[in-house]
Design a protein around this motif. Structure first.
Motif, PDB file in Angstrom:
ATOM      1  N   PHE A  10       1.024  -0.995   0.078  1.00  0.00           N
ATOM      2  CA  PHE A  10      -0.092   0.528  -0.253  1.00  0.00           C
ATOM      3  C   PHE A  10       0.199   1.083  -0.117  1.00  0.00           C
ATOM      4  O   PHE A  10       0.592   2.425  -0.511  1.00  0.00           O
ATOM      5  N   LEU A  11       1.742   0.921   0.699  1.00  0.00           N
ATOM      6  CA  LEU A  11       2.565   2.336   0.793  1.00  0.00           C
ATOM      7  C   LEU A  11       3.689   2.372  -0.467  1.00  0.00           C
ATOM      8  O   LEU A  11       4.001   3.740  -0.888  1.00  0.00           O
ATOM      9  N   VAL A  12       4.189   1.167  -1.000  1.00  0.00           N
ATOM     10  CA  VAL A  12       4.839   1.512  -2.426  1.00  0.00           C
ATOM     11  C   VAL A  12       4.129   2.215  -3.348  1.00  0.00           C
ATOM     12  O   VAL A  12       4.263   3.172  -4.211  1.00  0.00           O
ATOM     13  N   ILE A  13       2.461   1.375  -3.791  1.00  0.00           N
ATOM     14  CA  ILE A  13       1.809   2.337  -4.177  1.00  0.00           C
ATOM     15  C   ILE A  13       2.044   3.435  -4.472  1.00  0.00           C
ATOM     16  O   ILE A  13       1.822   4.769  -5.100  1.00  0.00           O
ATOM     17  N   LEU A  14       0.911   3.742  -2.357  1.00  0.00           N
ATOM     18  CA  LEU A  14       0.702   4.894  -2.682  1.00  0.00           C
ATOM     19  C   LEU A  14       2.021   6.029  -2.818  1.00  0.00           C
ATOM     20  O   LEU A  14       1.772   7.285  -3.275  1.00  0.00           O
ATOM     21  N   ALA A  15       3.540   5.848  -2.037  1.00  0.00           N
ATOM     22  CA  ALA A  15       4.373   6.696  -2.581  1.00  0.00           C
ATOM     23  C   ALA A  15       4.680   6.891  -4.269  1.00  0.00           C
ATOM     24  O   ALA A  15       5.112   7.993  -4.810  1.00  0.00           O
ATOM     25  N   ALA A  16       4.303   5.698  -4.753  1.00  0.00           N
ATOM     26  CA  ALA A  16       4.215   6.178  -6.738  1.00  0.00           C
ATOM     27  C   ALA A  16       3.927   6.945  -6.760  1.00  0.00           C
ATOM     28  O   ALA A  16       3.666   7.346  -7.690  1.00  0.00           O
ATOM     29  N   ALA A  17       2.399   6.667  -6.691  1.00  0.00           N
ATOM     30  CA  ALA A  17       1.525   7.261  -7.333  1.00  0.00           C
ATOM     31  C   ALA A  17       1.339   9.087  -6.379  1.00  0.00           C
ATOM     32  O   ALA A  17       1.316   9.446  -8.072  1.00  0.00           O
ATOM     33  N   ILE A  18       2.048   9.452  -5.636  1.00  0.00           N
ATOM     34  CA  ILE A  18       2.344  10.936  -5.012  1.00  0.00           C
ATOM     35  C   ILE A  18       3.692  11.690  -5.656  1.00  0.00           C
ATOM     36  O   ILE A  18       3.206  12.619  -5.941  1.00  0.00           O
ATOM     37  N   LEU A  19       4.220  10.763  -5.799  1.00  0.00           N
ATOM     38  CA  LEU A  19       5.790  11.243  -6.581  1.00  0.00           C
ATOM     39  C   LEU A  19       5.528  11.511  -8.386  1.00  0.00           C
ATOM     40  O   LEU A  19       5.801  12.296  -8.936  1.00  0.00           O
ATOM     41  N   THR A  20       4.516  10.562  -8.731  1.00  0.00           N
ATOM     42  CA  THR A  20       4.164  10.752  -9.822  1.00  0.00           C
ATOM     43  C   THR A  20       3.462  12.201 -10.263  1.00  0.00           C
ATOM     44  O   THR A  20       3.633  13.219 -11.154  1.00  0.00           O
ATOM     45  N   VAL A  21       2.299  12.290  -8.983  1.00  0.00           N
ATOM     46  CA  VAL A  21       1.683  12.878  -8.758  1.00  0.00           C
ATOM     47  C   VAL A  21       2.448  14.849  -9.063  1.00  0.00           C
ATOM     48  O   VAL A  21       1.952  15.703  -9.717  1.00  0.00           O
ATOM     49  N   LEU A 185      -4.746  22.444 -11.198  1.00  0.00           N
ATOM     50  CA  LEU A 185      -4.112  21.761 -11.212  1.00  0.00           C
ATOM     51  C   LEU A 185      -3.289  21.496  -9.532  1.00  0.00           C
ATOM     52  O   LEU A 185      -3.570  20.391 -10.080  1.00  0.00           O
ATOM     53  N   SER A 186      -4.687  21.906  -9.021  1.00  0.00           N
ATOM     54  CA  SER A 186      -3.520  21.520  -7.233  1.00  0.00           C
ATOM     55  C   SER A 186      -4.585  20.745  -6.788  1.00  0.00           C
ATOM     56  O   SER A 186      -4.159  20.043  -5.730  1.00  0.00           O
ATOM     57  N   LEU A 187      -5.948  21.122  -7.504  1.00  0.00           N
ATOM     58  CA  LEU A 187      -6.999  20.275  -7.510  1.00  0.00           C
ATOM     59  C   LEU A 187      -6.576  18.734  -7.760  1.00  0.00           C
ATOM     60  O   LEU A 187      -7.312  17.758  -7.300  1.00  0.00           O
ATOM     61  N   ILE A 188      -6.137  18.715  -8.842  1.00  0.00           N
ATOM     62  CA  ILE A 188      -6.432  17.415 -10.235  1.00  0.00           C
ATOM     63  C   ILE A 188      -5.676  16.935  -9.070  1.00  0.00           C
ATOM     64  O   ILE A 188      -5.437  15.654  -9.036  1.00  0.00           O
ATOM     65  N   ALA A 189      -3.989  17.598  -8.919  1.00  0.00           N
ATOM     66  CA  ALA A 189      -3.101  16.465  -8.098  1.00  0.00           C
ATOM     67  C   ALA A 189      -3.578  15.919  -6.706  1.00  0.00           C
ATOM     68  O   ALA A 189      -3.693  14.627  -6.341  1.00  0.00           O
ATOM     69  N   GLY A 190      -4.510  16.699  -5.931  1.00  0.00           N
ATOM     70  CA  GLY A 190      -5.000  16.465  -4.559  1.00  0.00           C
ATOM     71  C   GLY A 190      -6.170  14.785  -4.760  1.00  0.00           C
ATOM     72  O   GLY A 190      -5.482  13.843  -4.457  1.00  0.00           O
ATOM     73  N   THR A 191      -7.145  15.398  -6.170  1.00  0.00           N
ATOM     74  CA  THR A 191      -7.719  14.463  -6.356  1.00  0.00           C
ATOM     75  C   THR A 191      -7.018  12.616  -6.558  1.00  0.00           C
ATOM     76  O   THR A 191      -8.077  11.897  -6.093  1.00  0.00           O
ATOM     77  N   ILE A 192      -5.860  13.168  -7.626  1.00  0.00           N
ATOM     78  CA  ILE A 192      -5.530  12.092  -7.867  1.00  0.00           C
ATOM     79  C   ILE A 192      -5.239  10.849  -7.050  1.00  0.00           C
ATOM     80  O   ILE A 192      -4.729  10.041  -6.691  1.00  0.00           O
ATOM     81  N   VAL A 193      -4.813  11.591  -6.297  1.00  0.00           N
ATOM     82  CA  VAL A 193      -3.626  11.207  -4.437  1.00  0.00           C
ATOM     83  C   VAL A 193      -4.619  10.577  -3.737  1.00  0.00           C
ATOM     84  O   VAL A 193      -4.720   9.303  -3.377  1.00  0.00           O
ATOM     85  N   LEU A 194      -5.964  11.274  -4.093  1.00  0.00           N
ATOM     86  CA  LEU A 194      -7.132  10.448  -3.035  1.00  0.00           C
ATOM     87  C   LEU A 194      -7.565   8.884  -3.459  1.00  0.00           C
ATOM     88  O   LEU A 194      -8.025   8.404  -3.031  1.00  0.00           O
ATOM     89  N   LEU A 195      -7.790   8.871  -4.707  1.00  0.00           N
ATOM     90  CA  LEU A 195      -8.075   8.552  -5.370  1.00  0.00           C
ATOM     91  C   LEU A 195      -7.437   6.945  -5.659  1.00  0.00           C
ATOM     92  O   LEU A 195      -7.191   5.864  -5.511  1.00  0.00           O
ATOM     93  N   ALA A 196      -5.273   7.399  -5.581  1.00  0.00           N
ATOM     94  CA  ALA A 196      -4.352   6.402  -5.642  1.00  0.00           C
ATOM     95  C   ALA A 196      -4.705   5.959  -4.171  1.00  0.00           C
ATOM     96  O   ALA A 196      -4.408   4.875  -4.008  1.00  0.00           O
ATOM     97  N   LEU A 201      -5.236   0.042  -1.549  1.00  0.00           N
ATOM     98  CA  LEU A 201      -5.391  -0.680  -0.190  1.00  0.00           C
ATOM     99  C   LEU A 201      -5.921  -1.736  -0.722  1.00  0.00           C
ATOM    100  O   LEU A 201      -5.368  -3.115  -0.790  1.00  0.00           O
ATOM    101  N   PRO A 202      -7.122  -1.840  -1.783  1.00  0.00           N
ATOM    102  CA  PRO A 202      -7.343  -2.808  -2.648  1.00  0.00           C
ATOM    103  C   PRO A 202      -6.965  -3.622  -3.260  1.00  0.00           C
ATOM    104  O   PRO A 202      -6.867  -4.549  -3.028  1.00  0.00           O
ATOM    105  N   LEU A 203      -5.759  -2.586  -3.728  1.00  0.00           N
ATOM    106  CA  LEU A 203      -5.060  -3.612  -4.939  1.00  0.00           C
ATOM    107  C   LEU A 203      -4.089  -4.591  -4.186  1.00  0.00           C
ATOM    108  O   LEU A 203      -3.594  -5.304  -4.594  1.00  0.00           O
TER     109      LEU A 203
END
Length: 483
Positions: A10-21, A185-196, A201-203
């Motif tokens: 979960f942390l690895v996937i979330l960290a990858a998503a945050i870094l990408t965003v 852009l900040s709103l889009i980034a925050g939305t993507i992080v929340l979706l990630a 966790l389910p993934l």
């Protein structure tokens, strides 16, 4: 602190998503701002050229720059008319440098000084030099990177129009536009992080579920439940791991069955001669059977049979662990096979068994093998043929050479073996009781030893139905070369 693999994923996937965003956010922010500035620069250059044309026309009409020096508001009027949206004008309804409507009774309101700081910093952006690069409207110090455009009149340079470099956006509308883009852009980034975070966790649970099943199955397998299997739900690496686990479990299950069967067969084979020995010895002790040479011979025969079984077991165990000693040399198979067959001819003749031998070779074809182990191989096969061929039958022996292989074929007549049992003939302690019973002697270890010897020589041994009605044993050994 021990972190479960689910949360690690979960942390690895979330960290990858945050870094990408974050990377995307900063790149997009830089790209938008850079592109917007480039757009403004192009617009300024276009209007800058337009202002130069108007200045050249004004110079031609007035015959010099005195009209701008004497009336500075003309300079600002030109700028305001050329840049109507990018720069300020006088207050609404008031002409540049003149009074507002209804205020004729007041003193005319002068326009701000050229080099002061009028609204929107007009004077800080543009300058005008004469043909000798003397300031008409210019700051005290002109930056080195100022853009200068020559102003022409009758093919001669009569002045220079300059655009001073500016690093910051000077218009509220421009700054507000970039601020709105950054907010989006900040709103889009925050939305993507929340979706990630919501999907990570389910993934992670989905990825870890097969691993948990494998871990639980491994514990059961380690405790002796060899029938344990795991479901194969995918074709990826986890699916391959599940298939490998099931194959391992199946192998362990078969090995456990073989071990139990091995122990049972060994116990049975040892119990029979021991029971006979005990019965005969007790009969002699009780006086039921006299101590005669025949009784001693019977006891001696059972001891020899027991010794033969123990020796076979010992040889088989040595070959299984690779502890048999092999002293390999270049060996002529035709001479060795002929010599071993010669020792058995009298025994075959005593049972009325006809031997048909076709042994090719004149010392030109050799294999790399151990003479003693190869002799043991042929002895075991001929011994089997002697025991399990009906009197009056036939045995055929052939040695041929095929490309880089030497093929030894040994066939006997009836009785035969059912086709379904042929593949099991080389299993230890296996016998087809219907035709190859204990009365003929042997414990079913000879062919198992033969297989180990052949495999130690990089060869193969197989069993097939014989056209003579019995079994056809085929041995293939690699040749070392031609002499």
């Amino acid at each position: 602190m021990k972190i479960r693999i689910t949360y690690r994923l979960f942390l690895v996937i979330l960290a990858a998503a945050i870094l990408t965003v974050l990377s995307t956010f900063f790149i997009m922010q830089w790209s938008v701002e850079h592109g917007f500035r480039r757009y403004l620069h192009n617009v300024e250059q276009t209007q800058f050229a337009r202002l130069a044309v108007r200045l050249e026309a004004g110079y031609a009409a007035q015959g010099g720059w005195d009209y701008l020096k004497n009336e500075p508001e003309q300079w600002f009027r030109l700028i305001a008319e050329t840049f109507p949206q990018g720069h300020p004008r006088p207050p609404e309804g008031q002409p540049l440098g003149g009074p507002r409507p209804g205020e004729h009774d007041r003193e005319p309101r002068p326009f701000p000084p050229p080099m002061g700081r009028p609204p929107r910093e007009i004077g800080r952006m543009f300058l005008l030099l004469d043909g000798n690069k003397q300031p008409v409207f210019a700051p005290a110090e002109i930056p080195v990177d100022t853009t200068l455009k020559p102003l022409q009149y009758h093919n001669r340079t009569v002045g220079y129009l300059g655009l001073l470099p500016h690093k910051r956006l000077t218009d509220d509308f421009q700054r507000r536009f970039l601020k709105d883009v950054q907010s989006a852009l900040s709103l889009i980034a925050g939305t993507i992080v929340l979706l990630a975070a919501g999907l990570a966790l389910p993934l992670a649970n989905r990825l870890v579920r097969p691993i948990k099943a494998l871990a639980a199955a491994t514990d059961r397998l380690a405790s002796g439940e060899y029938t344990t299997r795991v479901p194969i739900t995918s074709t990826d690496e986890l699916g391959q791991l599940a298939r490998g686990f099931n194959s391992l479990a199946l192998t362990l299950e078969k090995n456990e069955q073989t071990r139990r069967q091995w122990v049972a067969d060994i116990s049975h084979e040892l119990r029979t001669p021991l029971a006979i020995l005990r019965g005969e010895i007790e009969a002699i002790q009780d006086g039921i059977r006299p101590t005669t040479p025949d009784a001693i011979d019977s006891l001696h025969g059972e001891v020899l049979r027991l010794e033969h079984l123990v020796n076979d077991l010992y040889q088989l165990s040595l070959s299984d662990v690779g502890a048999l000693t092999y002293r390999k040399v270049e060996l002529e198979l035709d001479a060795l096979l002929t010599a071993v067959l010669a020792t058995y001819r009298p025994q075959f003749a005593a049972r009325g068994i006809t031997v048909a031998a076709t042994i090719l070779g004149e010392g030109t074809d050799v294999v790399f093998g151990d003479p003693e182990r190869m002799r043991q191989l042929f002895v075991n096969i001929f011994d089997n043929a002697l025991k399990y061929t009906d009197p009056g039958g036939t045995i055929a022996v052939r040695l041929t050479y095929q490309s880089e292989l030497a093929a030894i074929d040994i066939e006997d007549s009836a009785p035969g073996v059912p086709p379904g049992d042929l593949e099991r003939l080389f299993e230890r302690l296996y016998r087809v009781e219907a035709s190859r019973n204990r009365a003929a002697g042997g414990a079913g270890l000879g062919l198992a030893i033969c297989r180990n010897i052949v495999e130690a020589h990089a060869g193969t041994i197989t069993a097939h139905p014989s056209s003579l009605g019995g079994i056809w044993i085929r041995i293939e050994l690699p040749l070392t070369g031609r002499c």
